[in-house]
Design an enzyme around this catalytic site. Structure first.
Site, mmCIF file in Angstrom:
data_model
loop_
_atom_site.group_PDB
_atom_site.id
_atom_site.type_symbol
_atom_site.label_atom_id
_atom_site.label_comp_id
_atom_site.label_asym_id
_atom_site.label_seq_id
_atom_site.Cartn_x
_atom_site.Cartn_y
_atom_site.Cartn_z
ATOM 1 N N ALA A 152 18.802 -21.563 -96.410
ATOM 2 C CA ALA A 152 19.221 -20.271 -96.972
ATOM 3 C C ALA A 152 20.731 -20.047 -96.975
ATOM 4 C CB ALA A 152 18.538 -19.095 -96.262
ATOM 5 N N ALA A 153 21.520 -21.049 -96.604
ATOM 6 C CA ALA A 153 22.976 -20.852 -96.630
ATOM 7 C C ALA A 153 23.433 -20.449 -98.043
ATOM 8 C CB ALA A 153 23.693 -22.110 -96.178
ATOM 9 N N GLY A 154 22.845 -21.096 -99.054
ATOM 10 C CA GLY A 154 23.193 -20.755 -100.440
ATOM 11 C C GLY A 154 22.783 -19.324 -100.781
ATOM 12 N N ASP A 155 21.624 -18.916 -100.305
ATOM 13 C CA ASP A 155 21.149 -17.546 -100.591
ATOM 14 C C ASP A 155 22.091 -16.522 -99.964
ATOM 15 O OD1 ASP A 155 18.988 -19.000 -101.542
ATOM 16 O OD2 ASP A 155 17.786 -18.676 -99.729
HETATM 17 O O1 RIB Z 1 16.634 -21.123 -99.773
HETATM 18 C C1 RIB Z 1 15.801 -21.091 -98.671
HETATM 19 C C2 RIB Z 1 14.455 -20.567 -99.044
HETATM 20 O O2 RIB Z 1 13.825 -21.464 -99.912
HETATM 21 C C3 RIB Z 1 13.515 -20.412 -97.864
HETATM 22 O O3 RIB Z 1 13.602 -19.162 -97.254
HETATM 23 C C4 RIB Z 1 12.151 -20.714 -98.487
HETATM 24 O O4 RIB Z 1 11.294 -19.612 -98.504
HETATM 25 C C5 RIB Z 1 12.443 -21.218 -99.894
HETATM 26 O O5 RIB Z 1 12.222 -20.241 -100.820
#
Ligand code: RIB
Length: 307
Positions: A250-253
């Site tokens: 999730a670093a990108g998120d």
């Molecule tokens: O980018 C990370 C995410 O990718 C995780 O939280 C997982 O649920 C997938 O969607």
């Protein structure tokens, strides 16, 4: 006032096993530690934006199950507006199975469930929230017609669109032409352009190709090295922050959620990318997707420390 951010996208419950290393096909690796955490690229972006200081509205589809209930409760406690989240009677909430290795790298498998049924009609119901937003955030864990409709409505209302092309897939130029900021990582930039991206110079070539397809700004995220910002007038590597990685999930998120807030506050592009780099760096020091999203005070502290 908090900048208004509308996020259209996915929500998952992440089932995480931390291991010495990620199993190869056919292999069983013992000794793992299991935890669950809230995840899903769209939901992670929404929570990251809310913690970084945005007023966030999330457009999504959950199942009518306990995972959906838990996700909704998490969004509410993060202060996210959940009025545009539908509950699907015919599909379960999304689930991701995640292996995290000792060096922080991961491998992820997703059962999309209700995320895979987010429709253009769902997105149209959120038109008032879209019109009132400063920035829209999109990713690719929901069907492309819903993503395209969201971008269309935002473009019509003059709302800037950040598209994180993850997971990577080929994209039509009509969609790219509506994107203000495209934020691929190295793998995604390669899939979109055919350019092998393994250093900043190659990232610059991939970015130039995407600018040529109508995107206004490309930010290629380069992990610990930072982010390469490219527009027709700017080409600049914004360095990352040195941290000890525990889990890069999730670093990108988190980068995208923080970027949306900084842009919504009217910060210049390079400053916004630095803010997003700081948020992403903090996130990799913690396990899990949403649990790793830093609060604004922590981001500001890291920025101040490294000045
Ligand atoms: O980018 C990370 C995410 O990718 C995780 O939280 C997982 O649920 C997938 O969607």
């Amino acid at each position: 006032m908090k900048p208004r951010i509308v996020v259209v996208g996915s929500s998952n419950t992440d089932m995480i096993i931390q291991l010495d290393r990620i199993p190869r096909p056919g292999e069983t690796v013992l000794g793992g530690r299991f935890t669950t955490a809230a995840g899903g690229k769209g939901a992670n972006q929404a929570v990251a934006a809310a913690r970084a200081g945005g007023g966030v509205s999330f457009v999504a589809r959950l199942g009518r199950d306990v995972f959906g209930d838990q996700a909704l409760a998490g969004f509410r406690s993060a202060g996210i507006c959940v009025d545009r989240i539908g509950r699907d009677p015919a599909a379960p909430s999304g689930v991701a199975l995640i292996f995290v290795a000792r060096d922080g790298e991961n491998s992820i498998a997703v059962a999309s469930g209700a995320n895979g049924r987010l429709s253009p009609a769902d997105v149209r119901k959120a038109a008032p929230a879209i019109r009132g937003a400063a920035v829209m955030l999109l990713q690719l864990e929901t069907p492309l017609p819903a993503v395209a409709e969201a971008a269309r409505l935002a473009a019509k209302a003059g709302v800037r669109v950040i598209l994180n092309p993850a997971p990577a897939r080929p994209l039509p130029d009509a969609l790219l032409g509506r994107v203000s900021v495209l934020t691929p990582n190295e793998t995604e930039a390669e899939l979109l352009t055919g350019v092998k991206v393994n250093n900043p110079a190659a990232a610059a070539r991939a970015a130039a190709s995407l600018l040529g397809r109508g995107v206004k700004t490309v930010i290629v995220t380069l992990g610990a090295r930072g982010a390469l910002v490219a527009t027709p007038d700017i080409l600049q590597l914004v360095p990352g922050f040195k941290v000890k990685a525990v889990d890069t999930t999730a670093a990108g998120d988190i980068f995208n959620g923080a970027l949306a807030v900084a842009m919504g506050e009217g910060r210049p592009l390079i400053e916004a990318a630095r803010f997003a780099n700081a948020a992403a760096a903090l996130s990799v020091t913690r396990l899990g997707a949403q649990p790793s999203a830093p609060r604004r005070a922590e981001i500001e502290q890291l920025l101040a420390k490294s000045h």
